[in-house]
Design a protein around this motif. Structure first.
Motif, PDB file in Angstrom:
ATOM      1  N   LEU A   1       0.805  -1.219   0.000  1.00 27.97           N
ATOM      2  CA  LEU A   1       0.000   0.000   0.000  1.00 27.97           C
ATOM      3  C   LEU A   1       0.844   1.278   0.000  1.00 27.97           C
ATOM      4  N   PRO A   2       1.939   1.333   0.762  1.00 27.54           N
ATOM      5  CA  PRO A   2       2.742   2.563   0.702  1.00 27.54           C
ATOM      6  C   PRO A   2       3.275   2.883  -0.682  1.00 27.54           C
ATOM      7  N   LEU A   3       3.469   1.884  -1.511  1.00 29.23           N
ATOM      8  CA  LEU A   3       3.936   2.152  -2.866  1.00 29.23           C
ATOM      9  C   LEU A   3       2.941   3.012  -3.632  1.00 29.23           C
ATOM     10  N   LEU A   4       1.683   2.856  -3.310  1.00 25.30           N
ATOM     11  CA  LEU A   4       0.643   3.564  -4.048  1.00 25.30           C
ATOM     12  C   LEU A   4       0.380   4.972  -3.525  1.00 25.30           C
ATOM     13  N   CYS A   5       0.466   5.159  -2.206  1.00 24.80           N
ATOM     14  CA  CYS A   5      -0.008   6.436  -1.675  1.00 24.80           C
ATOM     15  C   CYS A   5       0.879   7.069  -0.612  1.00 24.80           C
ATOM     16  N   MET A   6       2.106   6.619  -0.455  1.00 28.03           N
ATOM     17  CA  MET A   6       2.945   7.149   0.617  1.00 28.03           C
ATOM     18  C   MET A   6       3.266   8.630   0.432  1.00 28.03           C
ATOM     19  N   LYS A   7       3.523   9.052  -0.793  1.00 24.39           N
ATOM     20  CA  LYS A   7       3.878  10.455  -1.025  1.00 24.39           C
ATOM     21  C   LYS A   7       2.749  11.381  -0.577  1.00 24.39           C
ATOM     22  N   SER A   8       1.530  11.057  -0.971  1.00 27.99           N
ATOM     23  CA  SER A   8       0.402  11.917  -0.589  1.00 27.99           C
ATOM     24  C   SER A   8       0.155  11.868   0.918  1.00 27.99           C
ATOM     25  N   ILE A   9       0.388  10.711   1.546  1.00 28.76           N
ATOM     26  CA  ILE A   9       0.205  10.612   2.996  1.00 28.76           C
ATOM     27  C   ILE A   9       1.217  11.504   3.713  1.00 28.76           C
ATOM     28  N   LEU A  10       2.477  11.413   3.312  1.00 27.38           N
ATOM     29  CA  LEU A  10       3.506  12.218   3.965  1.00 27.38           C
ATOM     30  C   LEU A  10       3.305  13.711   3.734  1.00 27.38           C
ATOM     31  N   LEU A  11       2.922  14.084   2.514  1.00 27.06           N
ATOM     32  CA  LEU A  11       2.679  15.501   2.226  1.00 27.06           C
ATOM     33  C   LEU A  11       1.489  16.030   3.017  1.00 27.06           C
ATOM     34  N   SER A  12       0.437  15.209   3.169  1.00 27.69           N
ATOM     35  CA  SER A  12      -0.737  15.651   3.928  1.00 27.69           C
ATOM     36  C   SER A  12      -0.431  15.789   5.419  1.00 27.69           C
ATOM     37  N   MET A  13       0.629  15.115   5.884  1.00 24.39           N
ATOM     38  CA  MET A  13       1.051  15.237   7.281  1.00 24.39           C
ATOM     39  C   MET A  13       1.924  16.473   7.499  1.00 24.39           C
ATOM     40  N   GLY A  14       2.206  17.201   6.415  1.00 25.71           N
ATOM     41  CA  GLY A  14       2.979  18.426   6.537  1.00 25.71           C
ATOM     42  C   GLY A  14       4.482  18.230   6.456  1.00 25.71           C
ATOM     43  N   GLN A  15       4.930  17.101   5.935  1.00 25.38           N
ATOM     44  CA  GLN A  15       6.367  16.852   5.813  1.00 25.38           C
ATOM     45  C   GLN A  15       6.975  17.710   4.696  1.00 25.38           C
ATOM     46  N   ASP A  16       8.250  17.978   4.819  1.00 28.20           N
ATOM     47  CA  ASP A  16       8.990  18.743   3.822  1.00 28.20           C
ATOM     48  C   ASP A  16       9.019  17.965   2.509  1.00 28.20           C
ATOM     49  N   PRO A  17       8.637  18.579   1.383  1.00 29.26           N
ATOM     50  CA  PRO A  17       8.594  17.861   0.099  1.00 29.26           C
ATOM     51  C   PRO A  17       9.925  17.229  -0.316  1.00 29.26           C
ATOM     52  N   VAL A  18      11.048  17.850   0.038  1.00 30.72           N
ATOM     53  CA  VAL A  18      12.354  17.282  -0.297  1.00 30.72           C
ATOM     54  C   VAL A  18      12.563  15.967   0.458  1.00 30.72           C
ATOM     55  N   ILE A  19      12.231  15.986   1.749  1.00 27.82           N
ATOM     56  CA  ILE A  19      12.358  14.774   2.568  1.00 27.82           C
ATOM     57  C   ILE A  19      11.378  13.709   2.100  1.00 27.82           C
TER      58      ILE A  19
END
Length: 144
Positions: free
Chosen positions: A12-30
């Motif tokens: 599942l993280p392969l499909l949606c991890m980027k959007s999950i991390l961005l929605s949590m307010g993480q730095d886009p570079v990280i």
């Protein structure tokens, strides 16, 4: 079956991890760095899940040297791959991710090979044994 389900959940993280991390307010570079690591390592973790199951099976058969074989083999291979991918090939962070994923595969390969070629009498006795006892199969109505 349990391992298969848990591995499917790991995909599942392969499909949606980027959007999950961005929605949590993480730095886009990280987030990009983390997603790169996840994308390379999840396939290797699939093999690592099976290596852990085989290793536990072998430990239950009193063959504790399997952990030493799998850990030692994969660690040495990982160190060599890190040197080759990062220093020789100049792959940087991507090389680290690939080496980590391949280490998990080598861990599975080492423990699987150990299980198949070992002379341990208990392992040899159980090698071709069905997962369920015949009485359990008849009692539960399971098929082989």
């Amino acid at each position: 079956m349990i391992t298969g389900v848990s591995c499917a959940v790991m995909l599942l993280p392969l499909l949606c991890m980027k959007s999950i991390l961005l929605s949590m307010g993480q730095d886009p570079v990280i987030v990009d760095i983390a997603v790169t690591y996840i994308n390379w390592c999840i396939p290797g973790i699939f093999f690592n899940a099976f290596a852990m199951q085989i290793n536990l099976y072998l430990i239950n058969l009193e063959s504790t040297s399997s952990a030493l074989v799998q850990g030692g083999t994969s660690t040495v291979a990982h160190a060599i791959m890190l040197y080759l991918f990062i220093n020789v090939k100049g792959m940087g962070y991507t090389g680290l991710c690939i080496a980590s994923s391949l280490q998990f595969f080598i861990r599975w390969l080492a423990v699987f090979t150990f299980m198949r070629i070992t002379d341990n009498k208990k392992i040899s006795e159980h090698r071709n044994e069905p997962f369920f006892e015949q009485a359990t199969i008849q009692e539960e109505g399971l098929r082989q």
